[in-house]
Design an enzyme around this catalytic site. Structure first.
Site, PDB file in Angstrom:
ATOM      1  N   HIS A  70      -2.482  -4.017 -13.621  1.00 34.67           N
ATOM      2  CA  HIS A  70      -1.504  -4.395 -14.648  1.00 34.67           C
ATOM      3  C   HIS A  70      -2.084  -5.557 -15.448  1.00 34.67           C
ATOM      4  O   HIS A  70      -3.212  -6.004 -15.194  1.00 34.67           O
ATOM      5  CB  HIS A  70      -0.132  -4.713 -14.037  1.00 34.67           C
ATOM      6  N   HIS A  97      -3.774  -8.637 -13.769  1.00 37.39           N
ATOM      7  CA  HIS A  97      -5.170  -8.468 -13.341  1.00 37.39           C
ATOM      8  C   HIS A  97      -6.106  -8.576 -14.543  1.00 37.39           C
ATOM      9  O   HIS A  97      -7.148  -9.217 -14.492  1.00 37.39           O
ATOM     10  CB  HIS A  97      -5.367  -7.097 -12.679  1.00 37.39           C
ATOM     11  N   CYS A 122       1.965 -11.037   6.430  1.00 36.69           N
ATOM     12  CA  CYS A 122       2.415 -10.335   5.219  1.00 36.69           C
ATOM     13  C   CYS A 122       1.296  -9.392   4.815  1.00 36.69           C
ATOM     14  O   CYS A 122       0.197  -9.845   4.465  1.00 36.69           O
ATOM     15  CB  CYS A 122       2.727 -11.299   4.079  1.00 36.69           C
ATOM     16  N   CYS A 165       0.075  -9.888   1.146  1.00 35.05           N
ATOM     17  CA  CYS A 165      -0.891 -10.990   0.966  1.00 35.05           C
ATOM     18  C   CYS A 165      -2.104 -10.804   1.866  1.00 35.05           C
ATOM     19  O   CYS A 165      -3.100 -11.489   1.681  1.00 35.05           O
ATOM     20  CB  CYS A 165      -0.268 -12.336   1.320  1.00 35.05           C
ATOM     21  N   CYS A 169       8.306 -12.751   2.695  1.00 34.94           N
ATOM     22  CA  CYS A 169       7.213 -13.484   2.046  1.00 34.94           C
ATOM     23  C   CYS A 169       7.702 -13.976   0.680  1.00 34.94           C
ATOM     24  O   CYS A 169       8.305 -13.211  -0.077  1.00 34.94           O
ATOM     25  CB  CYS A 169       6.018 -12.545   1.869  1.00 34.94           C
ATOM     26  N   HIS A 221       5.865 -11.782  -2.142  1.00 37.30           N
ATOM     27  CA  HIS A 221       6.148 -10.354  -2.253  1.00 37.30           C
ATOM     28  C   HIS A 221       7.617  -9.978  -2.050  1.00 37.30           C
ATOM     29  O   HIS A 221       7.989  -8.823  -2.278  1.00 37.30           O
ATOM     30  CB  HIS A 221       5.273  -9.571  -1.257  1.00 37.30           C
ATOM     31  N   LYS A 231       6.490 -13.686 -10.942  1.00 37.20           N
ATOM     32  CA  LYS A 231       5.142 -13.138 -11.084  1.00 37.20           C
ATOM     33  C   LYS A 231       5.231 -11.635 -11.358  1.00 37.20           C
ATOM     34  O   LYS A 231       5.899 -10.912 -10.606  1.00 37.20           O
ATOM     35  CB  LYS A 231       4.377 -13.396  -9.780  1.00 37.20           C
ATOM     36  N   LYS A 291       3.358  -4.904  -9.601  1.00 35.01           N
ATOM     37  CA  LYS A 291       3.701  -3.482  -9.519  1.00 35.01           C
ATOM     38  C   LYS A 291       4.762  -3.272  -8.448  1.00 35.01           C
ATOM     39  O   LYS A 291       5.671  -2.484  -8.623  1.00 35.01           O
ATOM     40  CB  LYS A 291       2.460  -2.662  -9.154  1.00 35.01           C
TER      41      LYS A 291
HETATM   42  N1  MSP Z   1      -8.092  -8.897  -3.230  1.00 37.95           N
HETATM   43  C1  MSP Z   1      -7.582 -10.207  -3.411  1.00 37.95           C
HETATM   44  C2  MSP Z   1      -8.626 -11.140  -3.958  1.00 37.95           C
HETATM   45  C3  MSP Z   1      -9.875 -11.257  -3.137  1.00 37.95           C
HETATM   46  S1  MSP Z   1     -11.051 -12.313  -3.894  1.00 37.95           S
HETATM   47  C4  MSP Z   1     -12.193 -12.523  -2.722  1.00 37.95           C
HETATM   48  C5  MSP Z   1      -6.391 -10.155  -4.376  1.00 37.95           C
HETATM   49  N2  MSP Z   1      -6.340  -9.096  -5.175  1.00 37.95           N
HETATM   50  S2  MSP Z   1      -5.166  -8.810  -6.224  1.00 37.95           S
HETATM   51  O1  MSP Z   1      -5.516  -7.555  -6.815  1.00 37.95           O
HETATM   52  O2  MSP Z   1      -3.903  -8.885  -5.578  1.00 37.95           O
HETATM   53  O3  MSP Z   1      -5.181  -9.956  -7.267  1.00 37.95           O
HETATM   54  C6  MSP Z   1      -6.310 -10.191  -8.037  1.00 37.95           C
HETATM   55  C7  MSP Z   1      -6.052 -11.248  -9.067  1.00 37.95           C
HETATM   56  O4  MSP Z   1      -5.030 -10.844  -9.970  1.00 37.95           O
HETATM   57  C8  MSP Z   1      -5.605 -12.587  -8.477  1.00 37.95           C
HETATM   58  O5  MSP Z   1      -6.325 -13.648  -9.088  1.00 37.95           O
HETATM   59  C9  MSP Z   1      -4.167 -12.663  -8.869  1.00 37.95           C
HETATM   60  O6  MSP Z   1      -3.745 -13.986  -9.036  1.00 37.95           O
HETATM   61  C10 MSP Z   1      -4.191 -11.936 -10.195  1.00 37.95           C
HETATM   62  N3  MSP Z   1      -2.859 -11.528 -10.551  1.00 37.95           N
HETATM   63  C11 MSP Z   1      -2.055 -10.598  -9.942  1.00 37.95           C
HETATM   64  N4  MSP Z   1      -0.830 -10.628 -10.550  1.00 37.95           N
HETATM   65  C12 MSP Z   1      -0.830 -11.568 -11.525  1.00 37.95           C
HETATM   66  C13 MSP Z   1       0.080 -11.993 -12.484  1.00 37.95           C
HETATM   67  N5  MSP Z   1       1.292 -11.505 -12.571  1.00 37.95           N
HETATM   68  N6  MSP Z   1      -0.339 -12.929 -13.362  1.00 37.95           N
HETATM   69  C14 MSP Z   1      -1.620 -13.429 -13.373  1.00 37.95           C
HETATM   70  N7  MSP Z   1      -2.489 -13.058 -12.479  1.00 37.95           N
HETATM   71  C15 MSP Z   1      -2.099 -12.188 -11.490  1.00 37.95           C
HETATM   72  O7  MSP Z   1      -5.604 -11.089  -4.399  1.00 37.95           O
END
Ligand code: MSP
Length: 520
Positions: free
Chosen positions: A21, A24, A130, A133, A155, A158, A305, A308
């Site tokens: 989304h 990311h 969790c 997380c 959590c 989440h 935040k 999905k």
């Molecule tokens: N797999 C772990 C990271 C491992 S790094 C060694 C993870 N993955 S994630 O897919 O959940 O998140 C990846 C990144 O996307 C994180 O930096 C997270 O903060 C960012 N975001 C996920 N949702 C977000 C928002 N709503 N807003 C901004 N960034 C967000 O965590």
């Protein structure tokens, strides 16, 4: 920024339990602007992104979809995560998957090294986990559930119930590194940024650092612990190592020495992993800690935040199909102070697109190219005697170049863009005041007309170079239209103001075309 110094920048590696989304994509584009900026500053730049493919969360999703975890991750990487790079116009140098052989082998090597050095022991652990997380939670991390989960602890990130786990695990003696970590935060105040993130991390470590459970036995979707194959490596321990396995740790010492240490761009939800666990792992292995860990804010929807799992996720293509990747990149990095949370709104996006990109920058470019075509047969004139108005523009080109570079060195991307925009506004004002269309009416004003047009052409060239990391597609077109030589991405950004114009202009389509309302 000095010539040829190493700059290695990473994004987090993304969980492939679901499709991306815009949260990311935000992390991706922020890191990409920094990477492109450093490349154009002459630094020996390397940018890494990738996918986090092991662990219980992915295993459960695959099982729920009736496929093996490997089938699931291969599909998601091919159909969703690699295409995201194209969609947001990422210039990454590498893409690592935690299922890559180059990663798995060297995770084992790292772990064996820590084991042999006495940093790992066997223990028993009970705690609340969790799966969202992929983390054991402290009681203070939990909140009261609502709706379906009323009466349960959930959590805080989440909003889903945690699971009570009781396992015999291997532990990393992380507590032994608390003092070294505190000394690191003290000696290098920039190590964790922004300031609010640093304070949070310092007080977390000061409140007492526990050892870390680093293996699991209840499932087998992960890297096997080398000395005990009944365990798989804890997914975060495995994932963090991507930052070094991707640049030759355990396999190519020369490459590793050239690239490491890195600047890590991460969301604030995963800051502790990067600013506490990760440097402790590196200290234990006798390796250098990262150069910097920057925790950016969240994109919020309804004050929460975007995610999905909460059904608030917006796919990047929903925005990019209409506005284009340049506008996406520009909008999120301009509208949100990097390091703070930001709320996304279609109205704000559309308003900024129209006012700043289409009217402010795009229109400036079209008008200038059109005037050089009309009044000078497309030949870019040279400036004659400069009046204070031209001198002010040239001085501004230089000062915004310096200000933007300085802001980027602090990772203040929004400030860099705001500085560059001073030049957009100044050039628009200059044209309004100098009225080249009026000068063109009288041949006696020819020299003055040429000076004015030469000044705006060179100003636009400076903008093309400075904005190239942010809006790479538009600036590539503009550079060509201005008769710039080679690729705009090859122009030194710290000397953006030096360019004085090409030979002749070429036609330029609208950089940011008008967007017709879809009429829902
Ligand atoms: N797999 C772990 C990271 C491992 S790094 C060694 C993870 N993955 S994630 O897919 O959940 O998140 C990846 C990144 O996307 C994180 O930096 C997270 O903060 C960012 N975001 C996920 N949702 C977000 C928002 N709503 N807003 C901004 N960034 C967000 O965590």
């Amino acid at each position: 920024m000095s010539d040829g110094s190493s700059f290695y920048i990473t994004t987090p590696i993304f969980y492939v339990n679901d499709v991306p989304h815009i949260g990311h994509a935000y992390t991706e584009v922020a890191a990409d602007v920094l990477a492109r900026w450093h490349r154009q500053s002459g630094d020996d730049t390397w940018s890494l992104t990738g996918t986090d493919e092991h662990g219980q969360k992915i295993l459960r999703t695959a099982t729920a979809n009736g496929v093996t975890p490997k089938e699931w991750v291969d599909k998601l990487v091919a159909e969703a995560w690699k295409p995201l790079l194209e969609i947001v116009d990422l210039s990454n140098d590498d893409f690592i998957r935690t299922t890559d052989e180059r990663h798995e082998t060297n995770v084992q090597k790292f772990l064996q090294h820590l084991y042999d050095a006495g940093h790992i022991y066997t223990g028993e652990f009970q705690g609340y986990y969790c799966v969202g997380c992929e983390e054991y939670k402290q009681p203070g991390d939990l909140v009261d559930g609502e709706g379906d989960y009323e009466g349960q602890k959930v959590c805080a990130i989440h909003s889903k119930p945690v699971e009570l786990l009781n396992e015999k695990n291997y532990f990393f003696r992380m507590s032994a590194f608390a003092d070294q970590l505190l000394a690191l935060y003290e000696e290098r105040p920039d190590f964790v940024q922004p300031e609010s993130a640093r304070n949070e991390v310092v007080s977390f470590v000061k409140s007492g650092l526990a050892d870390l459970s680093i293996s699991r036995t209840s499932f087998d979707w992960g890297v096997k612990v080398p000395w005990d194959e009944s365990h798989v490596v804890y997914v975060w321990f495995d994932a963090l190592l991507n930052y070094i396995t991707a640049v030759g740790y355990g396999a190519d010492d020369e490459e590793f020495a050239r690239r490491w240490p890195a600047t890590h761009i991460v969301g604030k939800d995963i800051l502790r992993f990067h600013a506490v666990i990760w440097p402790a792992m590196l200290l234990a292995a006798g390796l250098e800690v990262p150069k910097q860990v920057f925790g950016h804010g969240w994109l919020l929807v309804g004050g929460e935040k975007m995610s999905k799992s909460k059904l608030t996720g917006i796919a990047p293509s929903q925005i990019i199909d209409t506005f284009g990747s340049d506008a996406f990149r520009y909008y999120f990095l301009r509208a949100i102070s990097f390091g703070q949370d930001g709320s996304f709104s279609w109205e704000d996006l559309a308003a900024r697109y129209q006012a700043e990109l289409a009217n402010g920058f795009g229109n400036l470019a079209s008008r200038v190219i059109a005037m050089v075509s009309r009044y000078c047969d497309g030949v870019i004139p040279t400036a004659g005697g400069l009046t204070p108005a031209e001198e002010a523009i040239v001085a501004l080109e230089r000062s915004v170049t310096d200000a933007a570079s300085e802001a980027i060195s602090r990772l203040a991307i929004h400030e860099a863009i705001a500085s560059i925009w001073e030049l957009v506004d100044a050039l628009n004002l200059y044209i309004t005041e100098q009225e080249p269309w009026a000068l063109a009416k009288d041949p006696a004003n020819r020299a003055r007309l040429e000076t004015v047009l030469a000044t705006v052409v060179r100003g636009l060239g400076t903008l093309a170079v400075l904005l190239s990391p942010v809006t790479p597609k538009a600036t590539a077109k503009l550079w060509t239209a201005l008769g710039g030589e080679g690729s705009v991405t090859d122009q030194r950004i710290d000397r953006a103001w030096e360019w004085t114009g090409g030979a002749s202009v070429a036609p330029l389509e609208a950089l940011f075309p008008r967007i017709e309302a879809s009429g829902e």
